[in-house]
Design an enzyme around this catalytic site. Structure first.
Site, PDB file in Angstrom:
ATOM      1  CG  ASP A  13      -1.765  -1.231   1.336  1.00  0.00           C
ATOM      2  OD1 ASP A  13      -2.234  -1.710   0.291  1.00  0.00           O
ATOM      3  OD2 ASP A  13      -1.913  -1.755   2.455  1.00  0.00           O
ATOM      4  CE  LYS A  16       3.251  -2.136  -4.628  1.00  0.00           C
ATOM      5  NZ  LYS A  16       2.932  -2.072  -3.216  1.00  0.00           N
ATOM      6  N   GLY A  40      -4.320  -4.714  -4.040  1.00  0.00           N
ATOM      7  CA  GLY A  40      -5.408  -3.825  -4.469  1.00  0.00           C
ATOM      8  C   GLY A  40      -4.841  -2.523  -4.959  1.00  0.00           C
ATOM      9  CG  HIS A  41      -2.535  -1.954  -7.820  1.00  0.00           C
ATOM     10  ND1 HIS A  41      -1.946  -2.726  -8.789  1.00  0.00           N
ATOM     11  CD2 HIS A  41      -1.770  -2.080  -6.724  1.00  0.00           C
ATOM     12  CE1 HIS A  41      -0.877  -3.308  -8.282  1.00  0.00           C
ATOM     13  NE2 HIS A  41      -0.744  -2.935  -7.041  1.00  0.00           N
ATOM     14  CD  GLN A 220       1.138  -8.756  -2.015  1.00  0.00           C
ATOM     15  OE1 GLN A 220       1.919  -9.426  -2.640  1.00  0.00           O
ATOM     16  NE2 GLN A 220      -0.127  -8.645  -2.370  1.00  0.00           N
TER      17      GLN A 220
HETATM   18  P1  IMP Z   1      -2.060 -12.672   2.457  1.00  0.00           P
HETATM   19  O1  IMP Z   1      -1.125 -12.115   1.440  1.00  0.00           O
HETATM   20  O2  IMP Z   1      -3.509 -12.456   2.141  1.00  0.00           O
HETATM   21  O3  IMP Z   1      -1.753 -14.100   2.799  1.00  0.00           O
HETATM   22  O4  IMP Z   1      -1.837 -11.854   3.831  1.00  0.00           O
HETATM   23  C1  IMP Z   1      -0.593 -11.913   4.540  1.00  0.00           C
HETATM   24  C2  IMP Z   1      -0.228 -10.533   5.090  1.00  0.00           C
HETATM   25  O5  IMP Z   1       0.087  -9.669   4.005  1.00  0.00           O
HETATM   26  C3  IMP Z   1      -1.359  -9.853   5.867  1.00  0.00           C
HETATM   27  O6  IMP Z   1      -0.770  -9.089   6.897  1.00  0.00           O
HETATM   28  C4  IMP Z   1      -1.981  -8.950   4.822  1.00  0.00           C
HETATM   29  O7  IMP Z   1      -2.644  -7.843   5.401  1.00  0.00           O
HETATM   30  C5  IMP Z   1      -0.744  -8.512   4.049  1.00  0.00           C
HETATM   31  N1  IMP Z   1      -1.041  -8.119   2.665  1.00  0.00           N
HETATM   32  C6  IMP Z   1      -1.284  -8.925   1.616  1.00  0.00           C
HETATM   33  N2  IMP Z   1      -1.485  -8.214   0.503  1.00  0.00           N
HETATM   34  C7  IMP Z   1      -1.349  -6.924   0.841  1.00  0.00           C
HETATM   35  C8  IMP Z   1      -1.415  -5.695   0.113  1.00  0.00           C
HETATM   36  O8  IMP Z   1      -1.612  -5.645  -1.103  1.00  0.00           O
HETATM   37  N3  IMP Z   1      -1.207  -4.563   0.845  1.00  0.00           N
HETATM   38  C9  IMP Z   1      -0.932  -4.587   2.172  1.00  0.00           C
HETATM   39  N4  IMP Z   1      -0.855  -5.699   2.891  1.00  0.00           N
HETATM   40  C10 IMP Z   1      -1.064  -6.860   2.235  1.00  0.00           C
END
Ligand code: IMP
Length: 405
Positions: A13, A16, A40-41, A220
């Site tokens: 977040d 980017k 999520g963009h 991420q």
């Molecule tokens: P997962 O990727 O859904 O397995 O989540 C693992 C960790 O990564 C959690 O703390 C999520 O909140 C974080 N996370 C996954 N994708 C994003 C993203 O796009 N932005 C911020 N945090 C993310």
């Protein structure tokens, strides 16, 4: 020609999209190398808000082609919805504008059910519950379903084996198992929907990479990297720059500048350590000003001051050659801006405006002092800053480099 990599240096977040968007405009291809529907963009297309998850950020430009790399995982239902929304916004992604590597793995209903089962128990870490961890787990376990499998006679047997093997973990948590029929139905629908988008042969990229500009886009952030992040509070893929080669058909020698993106403060969603978290009025105020709510899950993000030790680590891990800072406007009117380094906070005078009075491209002295401190501590130039929510709200602090040198 070598191609730039854009990635986040914090916990995701970082914003980017803005820099990727600016590079995408000049490119022929935008290529995603990791992650799936957890990302999520938020993009604006023809005046309409669009939240993309799996589709690369080149979607905004009709001259740009998009490639979902082998390092990504794809939730077919989520991708189908994204494509529909994009088409409704008047920029349909036909088979030439969206390519999907045949090696990418699919996130099926059983993966989402497994994520929910794990998160509901004692070992939950606050995932996005999109089935990402389980998809990468079954990939590692070599029983996952790849895009290529959709077109093979063995599909039914593979889906049945996957469900037979993993449903036990769901049932153990007292939840209802995910049926082979449902998973197969989703897989077959994916085959019909994405048939024309599948890239079966990545070798053309070696030729393309010689004379067509590409941008490699990460999801991420480095501090969520599976190997180097704050394990176990991480995502399940590698998010650092090396993943840009591992997750795409680009050899390392074709990668060039690594542009790391960081906010001028920090946020984190989900559990895990957060040294500089401001779980107080300061954090709440900045969350509200910065709209810090998850684009994928809507969860309020945890907010804190910038941690330069973590930023420096992320820069080193990703061999980052330049930094872009975002959301400088969000800290406007903060009387004091803190930054953490070497085990203590340093206090900076806040800025009331991003720009120096009367200027549209010179930073205010207070912001410039803050940025200079970051640059000196981390040892990498801060090339530009995001200064507001619109695409145009960006300022280059140094002369624009040739990203494809
Ligand atoms: P997962 O990727 O859904 O397995 O989540 C693992 C960790 O990564 C959690 O703390 C999520 O909140 C974080 N996370 C996954 N994708 C994003 C993203 O796009 N932005 C911020 N945090 C993310």
């Amino acid at each position: 020609m070598r191609h730039p990599v854009v990635l986040g240096l914090q916990y995701g977040d970082e914003g980017k999209g803005k820099i990727t968007d600016s590079l995408a405009r000049q490119s022929s291809w935008v290529i995603r190398f990791n992650g799936g529907s957890n990302a999520g963009h938020t993009l604006w297309l023809n005046g309409k808000k669009l939240v993309t998850h799996s589709v690369p950020s080149g979607v905004l430009y009709t001259h740009v082609k998009n490639y979902i790399g082998a390092g990504c995982v794809i939730d077919p239902k989520s991708l189908e919805n994204e494509l529909k929304e994009i088409a409704q916004s008047g920029s349909a992604l036909d088979k030439d504008r969206l390519k999907i590597d045949f090696r990418a793995h699919l996130t099926l209903p059983i993966h989402v059910a497994l994520d929910a089962a794990r998160e509901g128990g004692k070992k939950g870490i606050g995932t996005t519950r999109k089935g990402i961890g389980p998809t990468y787990s079954t990939k590692m376990d070599r029983v996952g379903i790849r895009v290529a499998d959709l077109f093979d006679d063995s599909l039914e047997g593979k889906v049945a084996f996957l469900c037979d093997t993993y449903n036990a973990l769901i049932v153990q948590q007292g939840l209802e198992e995910s049926s082979t029929e449902e998973n197969l139905e989703v897989a077959i629908r994916a085959r019909d929907t994405f048939r024309d988008h599948v890239a079966w042969d990545a070798t053309p990229f070696y030729d393309l990479a010689k004379d067509q500009k590409c941008v490699l886009e990460g999801a991420q952030g480095v501090l969520l990297d599976l190997d180097h992040g704050t394990y176990p509070f991480v995502t399940s893929s590698n998010t650092l720059a090396a993943a840009a080669s591992a997750g795409t058909p680009f050899p390392m020698s074709r990668l060039g500048e690594v542009i790391g993106v960081a906010k001028v403060y920090m946020t984190r969603v989900g559990s895990g350590p957060f040294e500089t978290e401001q779980d107080n009025e300061d954090g709440e105020r900045i969350r509200a000003k910065g709209g810090e709510f998850g684009a994928t899950t809507g969860r309020p993000r945890r907010v804190g001051w910038l941690n330069l030790d973590e930023l420096k680590l992320a820069v080193r891990l990703s061999d980052c050659t330049q930094i872009v800072l975002t959301k400088a406007d969000v800290l406007c009117d903060e009387p004091v801006v803190n930054v953490w380094a070497d085990g203590k906070y340093t206090e900076f005078k806040g800025w009331t405006s991003v720009y120096k009075e009367g200027s549209k491209d010179t930073l205010s002295p207070e912001l410039e002092a803050y940025v200079k401190h970051i640059e000196d501590y981390v040892g990498v130039p801060v090339m530009g800053l995001g200064t507001g929510p619109d695409r145009a709200d960006f300022v280059w602090r140094k002369e624009t480099p040739d990203f494809w040198a």
